[in-house]
Design an enzyme around this catalytic site. Structure first.
Site, PDB file in Angstrom:
ATOM      1  N   THR A 131       0.818  -1.208   0.000  1.00 23.62           N
ATOM      2  CA  THR A 131       0.000   0.000   0.000  1.00 23.62           C
ATOM      3  C   THR A 131       0.855   1.262   0.000  1.00 23.62           C
ATOM      4  OG1 THR A 131      -1.529   1.252   1.412  1.00 23.62           O
ATOM      5  CG2 THR A 131      -0.088  -0.276   2.524  1.00 23.62           C
ATOM      6  N   ASP A 132       0.266   2.362  -0.489  1.00 19.89           N
ATOM      7  CA  ASP A 132       0.963   3.651  -0.415  1.00 19.89           C
ATOM      8  C   ASP A 132       1.004   4.186   1.021  1.00 19.89           C
ATOM      9  OD1 ASP A 132      -1.722   4.315  -0.161  1.00 19.89           O
ATOM     10  OD2 ASP A 132      -1.757   5.792  -1.786  1.00 19.89           O
ATOM     11  N   GLU A 133       0.202   3.588   1.916  1.00 18.05           N
ATOM     12  CA  GLU A 133       0.150   4.105   3.297  1.00 18.05           C
ATOM     13  C   GLU A 133       1.472   3.917   4.039  1.00 18.05           C
ATOM     14  OE1 GLU A 133      -3.307   3.452   5.616  1.00 18.05           O
ATOM     15  OE2 GLU A 133      -4.651   3.700   3.906  1.00 18.05           O
ATOM     16  N   TYR A 156      -2.028  -0.478  11.016  1.00 14.13           N
ATOM     17  CA  TYR A 156      -2.157  -1.166   9.722  1.00 14.13           C
ATOM     18  C   TYR A 156      -0.951  -0.870   8.825  1.00 14.13           C
ATOM     19  CZ  TYR A 156      -3.361  -1.621   4.786  1.00 14.13           C
ATOM     20  OH  TYR A 156      -3.314  -1.901   3.439  1.00 14.13           O
ATOM     21  N   LYS A 160       2.084  -3.306   7.369  1.00 13.21           N
ATOM     22  CA  LYS A 160       2.380  -3.506   5.946  1.00 13.21           C
ATOM     23  C   LYS A 160       3.834  -3.118   5.643  1.00 13.21           C
ATOM     24  CE  LYS A 160       0.014  -4.631   3.030  1.00 13.21           C
ATOM     25  NZ  LYS A 160      -0.364  -5.988   2.504  1.00 13.21           N
TER      26      LYS A 160
HETATM   27  P1  NAD Z   1      -9.756  -7.417   2.189  1.00 11.70           P
HETATM   28  O1  NAD Z   1      -9.817  -7.083   3.636  1.00 11.70           O
HETATM   29  O2  NAD Z   1     -10.952  -7.167   1.341  1.00 11.70           O
HETATM   30  O3  NAD Z   1      -9.364  -8.951   1.995  1.00 11.70           O
HETATM   31  C1  NAD Z   1      -8.342  -9.558   2.734  1.00 11.70           C
HETATM   32  C2  NAD Z   1      -8.424 -11.066   2.528  1.00 11.70           C
HETATM   33  O4  NAD Z   1      -7.339 -11.667   3.238  1.00 11.70           O
HETATM   34  C3  NAD Z   1      -9.705 -11.693   3.066  1.00 11.70           C
HETATM   35  O5  NAD Z   1     -10.223 -12.612   2.116  1.00 11.70           O
HETATM   36  C4  NAD Z   1      -9.262 -12.388   4.345  1.00 11.70           C
HETATM   37  O6  NAD Z   1     -10.059 -13.522   4.667  1.00 11.70           O
HETATM   38  C5  NAD Z   1      -7.832 -12.767   4.003  1.00 11.70           C
HETATM   39  N1  NAD Z   1      -6.985 -12.930   5.201  1.00 11.70           N
HETATM   40  C6  NAD Z   1      -6.820 -12.059   6.234  1.00 11.70           C
HETATM   41  N2  NAD Z   1      -5.996 -12.564   7.162  1.00 11.70           N
HETATM   42  C7  NAD Z   1      -5.592 -13.792   6.700  1.00 11.70           C
HETATM   43  C8  NAD Z   1      -4.736 -14.800   7.200  1.00 11.70           C
HETATM   44  N3  NAD Z   1      -4.142 -14.698   8.389  1.00 11.70           N
HETATM   45  N4  NAD Z   1      -4.542 -15.918   6.455  1.00 11.70           N
HETATM   46  C9  NAD Z   1      -5.155 -16.068   5.241  1.00 11.70           C
HETATM   47  N5  NAD Z   1      -6.013 -15.154   4.743  1.00 11.70           N
HETATM   48  C10 NAD Z   1      -6.228 -14.019   5.452  1.00 11.70           C
HETATM   49  O7  NAD Z   1      -8.484  -6.643   1.632  1.00 11.70           O
HETATM   50  P2  NAD Z   1      -8.250  -5.939   0.209  1.00 11.70           P
HETATM   51  O8  NAD Z   1      -8.785  -4.558   0.262  1.00 11.70           O
HETATM   52  O9  NAD Z   1      -8.672  -6.869  -0.861  1.00 11.70           O
HETATM   53  O10 NAD Z   1      -6.645  -5.823   0.224  1.00 11.70           O
HETATM   54  C11 NAD Z   1      -5.835  -6.892  -0.255  1.00 11.70           C
HETATM   55  C12 NAD Z   1      -4.380  -6.506  -0.134  1.00 11.70           C
HETATM   56  O11 NAD Z   1      -4.130  -5.324  -0.887  1.00 11.70           O
HETATM   57  C13 NAD Z   1      -3.948  -6.194   1.299  1.00 11.70           C
HETATM   58  O12 NAD Z   1      -2.645  -6.713   1.486  1.00 11.70           O
HETATM   59  C14 NAD Z   1      -3.915  -4.662   1.360  1.00 11.70           C
HETATM   60  O13 NAD Z   1      -2.961  -4.223   2.280  1.00 11.70           O
HETATM   61  C15 NAD Z   1      -3.525  -4.327  -0.064  1.00 11.70           C
HETATM   62  N6  NAD Z   1      -3.998  -3.022  -0.573  1.00 11.70           N
HETATM   63  C16 NAD Z   1      -5.316  -2.681  -0.493  1.00 11.70           C
HETATM   64  C17 NAD Z   1      -5.759  -1.469  -1.037  1.00 11.70           C
HETATM   65  C18 NAD Z   1      -7.207  -1.072  -0.999  1.00 11.70           C
HETATM   66  O14 NAD Z   1      -7.519   0.073  -1.368  1.00 11.70           O
HETATM   67  N7  NAD Z   1      -8.134  -1.934  -0.600  1.00 11.70           N
HETATM   68  C19 NAD Z   1      -4.826  -0.610  -1.648  1.00 11.70           C
HETATM   69  C20 NAD Z   1      -3.472  -0.995  -1.684  1.00 11.70           C
HETATM   70  C21 NAD Z   1      -3.068  -2.203  -1.166  1.00 11.70           C
HETATM   71  O1  DAU Z   2      -4.220   3.869   0.347  1.00 19.62           O
HETATM   72  C1  DAU Z   2      -4.425   2.487   0.279  1.00 19.62           C
HETATM   73  C2  DAU Z   2      -5.273   2.035   1.459  1.00 19.62           C
HETATM   74  O2  DAU Z   2      -6.611   2.459   1.172  1.00 19.62           O
HETATM   75  C3  DAU Z   2      -5.229   0.526   1.674  1.00 19.62           C
HETATM   76  O3  DAU Z   2      -3.926   0.165   2.038  1.00 19.62           O
HETATM   77  C4  DAU Z   2      -6.209   0.107   2.776  1.00 19.62           C
HETATM   78  O4  DAU Z   2      -6.234  -1.293   2.900  1.00 19.62           O
HETATM   79  C5  DAU Z   2      -7.598   0.596   2.385  1.00 19.62           C
HETATM   80  O5  DAU Z   2      -8.519   0.285   3.415  1.00 19.62           O
HETATM   81  C6  DAU Z   2      -7.575   2.108   2.141  1.00 19.62           C
HETATM   82  O6  DAU Z   2      -7.313   2.823   3.373  1.00 19.62           O
HETATM   83  P1  DAU Z   2      -8.083   4.181   3.756  1.00 19.62           P
HETATM   84  O7  DAU Z   2      -8.015   4.363   5.207  1.00 19.62           O
HETATM   85  O8  DAU Z   2      -7.621   5.291   2.883  1.00 19.62           O
HETATM   86  O9  DAU Z   2      -9.559   3.778   3.261  1.00 19.62           O
HETATM   87  P2  DAU Z   2     -11.006   4.035   3.908  1.00 19.62           P
HETATM   88  O10 DAU Z   2     -12.009   3.645   2.880  1.00 19.62           O
HETATM   89  O11 DAU Z   2     -11.137   3.460   5.275  1.00 19.62           O
HETATM   90  O12 DAU Z   2     -11.038   5.628   4.049  1.00 19.62           O
HETATM   91  C7  DAU Z   2     -10.858   6.473   2.922  1.00 19.62           C
HETATM   92  C8  DAU Z   2     -10.863   7.903   3.453  1.00 19.62           C
HETATM   93  O13 DAU Z   2     -12.184   8.224   3.903  1.00 19.62           O
HETATM   94  C9  DAU Z   2      -9.955   8.120   4.661  1.00 19.62           C
HETATM   95  O14 DAU Z   2      -9.379   9.408   4.581  1.00 19.62           O
HETATM   96  C10 DAU Z   2     -10.917   8.040   5.863  1.00 19.62           C
HETATM   97  C11 DAU Z   2     -12.213   8.562   5.287  1.00 19.62           C
HETATM   98  N1  DAU Z   2     -13.466   7.993   5.844  1.00 19.62           N
HETATM   99  C12 DAU Z   2     -13.572   6.638   5.933  1.00 19.62           C
HETATM  100  C13 DAU Z   2     -14.728   6.052   6.411  1.00 19.62           C
HETATM  101  C14 DAU Z   2     -14.853   4.560   6.538  1.00 19.62           C
HETATM  102  C15 DAU Z   2     -14.500   8.824   6.195  1.00 19.62           C
HETATM  103  O15 DAU Z   2     -14.406  10.068   6.099  1.00 19.62           O
HETATM  104  N2  DAU Z   2     -15.662   8.252   6.676  1.00 19.62           N
HETATM  105  C16 DAU Z   2     -15.820   6.903   6.813  1.00 19.62           C
HETATM  106  O16 DAU Z   2     -16.884   6.441   7.295  1.00 19.62           O
END
Ligand code: NAD
Ligand code: DAU
Length: 350
Positions: A131-133, A156, A160
């Site tokens: 992630t970019d975080e 989180y 990562k």
């Molecule tokens: P998600 O929470 O939707 O899915 C995570 C999956 O991992 C689930 O199916 C869960 O059951 C599985 N999991 C969790 N813990 C586990 C364990 N101990 N063993 C086996 N499986 C396990 O997450 P996502 O949004 O699909 O993100 C997937 C990956 O991409 C993550 O590594 C996250 O850090 C990264 N990522 C997400 C975003 C985003 O915007 N969602 C952006 C950049 C990177």
């Molecule tokens: O940048 C990549 C990341 O993006 C991934 O690594 C994470 O797994 C993914 O969950 C996401 O993280 P964020 O914290 O950016 O996503 P989230 O959807 O939780 O929140 C997006 C933005 O919106 C953040 O600035 C918080 C804000 N927010 C979120 C929720 C849930 C609100 O203002 N209200 C809300 O109810």
């Protein structure tokens, strides 16, 4: 690559990636999906894949923290490549209870790396989805590049960052053919409705209050999930061992503008609520502790080196996403009712 292990394939991005690989890429091998099936892992998100590709797809309900369990999956499936998505992914949950994040994201990644290391020369690729975080927060200008220092601010992002360092170290120390991608915020189908975009879509459909943290001026760089999937496949297939690639959509938006856009699109698609426009549902609520102000990705390296570009703009991607939720309420209901948890217990035991 004949037998690709995808971890976390029942989650949001993992399920989209498996569907993309089997329907839209040149990958012709087998996919083994190793997933713990946490609250965020839903096998129903891959119902079509199970049906259409019975010889190319298999689910293994295993926790990455279970060393013996993952060893068995490696042995039985002759794994020769890995794409690692599995993680606890929600920042707010990491603030409330960090322990699971340390276990799954750090210890889980270590366990997977050890299995990968034992494969020796047979291993073609270990791709780590990050992630970019990990880079922390930007001011009003500038972008994250592949050389930006790590400065994670939430449990989180710290977990990562730690897993990124382990993956990198296994390349330097043991020569594992690793690649890492650091991607910005994804959105699209099958996104768990705890995250901003699906949460707001569903609440706005139902006329519920829309919570915006702090002043709503925090900026995220949004990427349609299928564009992330194509980037990951490019990296797995053509990326260079030991390299890191930033992936982003060049779609910087404040949270408030994202929420307002969803409201106006839903007003257009469904008509306004009897109470008036949906943006009137917006409520500014207490800010997230340590809330990063701005993320923005410089993705010129993957564009230049691998020829990747995103296909969707924020407008087209958001329209497709909203339409998907309107047409897939059964998926949403199954998640919300906990019905799929009962199904999981029935299928796989407790
Ligand atoms: P998600 O929470 O939707 O899915 C995570 C999956 O991992 C689930 O199916 C869960 O059951 C599985 N999991 C969790 N813990 C586990 C364990 N101990 N063993 C086996 N499986 C396990 O997450 P996502 O949004 O699909 O993100 C997937 C990956 O991409 C993550 O590594 C996250 O850090 C990264 N990522 C997400 C975003 C985003 O915007 N969602 C952006 C950049 C990177
Ligand atoms: O940048 C990549 C990341 O993006 C991934 O690594 C994470 O797994 C993914 O969950 C996401 O993280 P964020 O914290 O950016 O996503 P989230 O959807 O939780 O929140 C997006 C933005 O919106 C953040 O600035 C918080 C804000 N927010 C979120 C929720 C849930 C609100 O203002 N209200 C809300 O109810």
């Amino acid at each position: 690559m004949n037998n690709l292990l995808v971890t976390g394939g029942c989650g949001f991005i993992g399920s989209n990636f498996i569907r993309y690989l089997l329907n839209q890429s040149d990958f012709s091998g087998r996919i083994v999906n190793l997933d713990k099936l946490t609250y965020a892992g839903n096998p129903q998100s891959l119902g079509d894949v199970e049906h259409n590709f019975p010889d190319h797809y298999q689910l293994e309900a295993v926790d990455l923290c279970d060393q013996r369990g993952i060893a068995k999956v490696f042995k039985q499936n002759d794994i020769d490549a890995i794409c690692h998505f599995a993680a606890e992914s929600h920042v707010d949950r990491s603030i409330n209870s960090p322990g699971e994040f340390i276990q799954s994201n750090i210890v889980g990644t270590y366990n997977l790396l050890e299995q990968a290391r034992a494969l020796g020369d047979k291993l073609k690729r270990f791709h780590h989805v990050s992630t970019d975080e990990v880079f922390g927060s930007l001011g009003e200008t500038g972008f994250f590049t592949e050389t930006t220092s790590y400065s994670p601010n939430s449990p989180y992002s710290a977990s990562k960052a730690s897993s990124d360092h382990l993956v990198r170290a296994y390349h330097e120390t043991y020569g594992l053919p690793v690649t890492i991608s650091n991607c910005s915020n994804n959105y699209g189908p099958f996104h768990f409705p705890e995250k901003l975009i699906p949460l707001v879509i569903l609440k706005a459909i139902n006329g519920e209050t829309l919570p915006v943290y702090g002043d709503g001026k925090h900026v995220r760089d949004w990427l349609y999930v299928e564009d992330h999937c194509s980037a990951i496949w490019q990296i797995i297939a053509n990326g260079e061992d030991g390299e890191t690639y930033n992936v982003g959509g060049r779609n910087e938006k404040t949270n408030l503008s994202v929420v307002e856009t969803i409201c106006s699109k839903l007003d257009e698609k469904l008509g306004q609520l009897p109470s008036g426009p949906r943006k009137d549902l917006i409520e500014f609520v207490k800010d997230r502790p340590g809330h990063d102000r701005r993320y923005a990705i410089d993705c010129s390296k993957i564009e230049k080196d691998l020829g990747w570009t995103p296909a969707e703009s924020f407008e087209t991607g958001l329209d497709q996403t909203i339409d998907w939720y309107l047409e897939n309420m059964a998926w949403v209901d199954s998640i919300k009712s906990g019905e799929y948890q009962t199904w999981i217990t029935k299928q796989y035991g407790s």
